[in-house]
Design a protein around this motif. Sequence first.
Motif, PDB file in Angstrom:
ATOM      1  N   GLY A 275      20.059  26.911 -48.861  1.00 61.78           N
ATOM      2  CA  GLY A 275      20.071  25.539 -48.399  1.00 61.78           C
ATOM      3  C   GLY A 275      19.725  25.505 -46.929  1.00 61.78           C
ATOM      4  O   GLY A 275      19.642  26.546 -46.272  1.00 61.78           O
TER       5      GLY A 275
ATOM      6  N   GLN B 185      22.013  21.678 -50.705  1.00 62.24           N
ATOM      7  CA  GLN B 185      22.124  20.783 -49.555  1.00 62.24           C
ATOM      8  C   GLN B 185      23.499  20.972 -48.950  1.00 62.24           C
ATOM      9  O   GLN B 185      24.508  20.562 -49.521  1.00 62.24           O
ATOM     10  CB  GLN B 185      21.929  19.333 -49.995  1.00 62.24           C
TER      11      GLN B 185
ATOM     12  N   ASP C  48      18.036  31.866 -53.267  1.00 63.18           N
ATOM     13  CA  ASP C  48      17.933  30.446 -52.910  1.00 63.18           C
ATOM     14  C   ASP C  48      18.823  30.124 -51.723  1.00 63.18           C
ATOM     15  O   ASP C  48      19.983  30.552 -51.672  1.00 63.18           O
ATOM     16  CB  ASP C  48      18.337  29.568 -54.103  1.00 63.18           C
TER      17      ASP C  48
ATOM     18  N   GLN D 142      18.185  23.731 -55.909  1.00 65.54           N
ATOM     19  CA  GLN D 142      18.097  23.189 -54.551  1.00 65.54           C
ATOM     20  C   GLN D 142      19.500  23.001 -54.003  1.00 65.54           C
ATOM     21  O   GLN D 142      20.398  22.526 -54.703  1.00 65.54           O
ATOM     22  CB  GLN D 142      17.338  21.871 -54.554  1.00 65.54           C
TER      23      GLN D 142
END
Length: 124
Positions: free
Chosen positions: A115, A4, A113, A2
């Motif tokens: 953000g 950010q 992936d 994940q």
Amino acid sequence: VQLQAYGGGLVQAGGSLRLSCAASGRTFSSLALGWFRQAPGKEREFVAAITGSGGATYYADSVRGRDTISRDRAKNTVYLQMNSLKPEDTGVYYCAADRGFSAIVGGPVGVSDWGQGTLVTVSS
């Protein structure tokens, strides 16, 4: 993993800004990381990439010599230092991760992936 991203904002042309992207997940150190941006009305484009070890980097021609990508493995964070900003640098900046460095460089298609974006606005 994940991701950010944060650090965007409004800056005058010629100024500097540093974006950060914090990652969670035990595989962070093995992943290639990168930054992309998307200007209003345009497609998302590659900006910079860094290998899992941090030993190699690659930049888009438009930012080479002005931007620097780096990573702090202890903090699970990747940075984009942007200098001599231009109005055409305006856009939403996204951090990305993938097992392959070439996938980041060849992205955004195929990058695994992402953000959420952080907005950078450069005023003239």
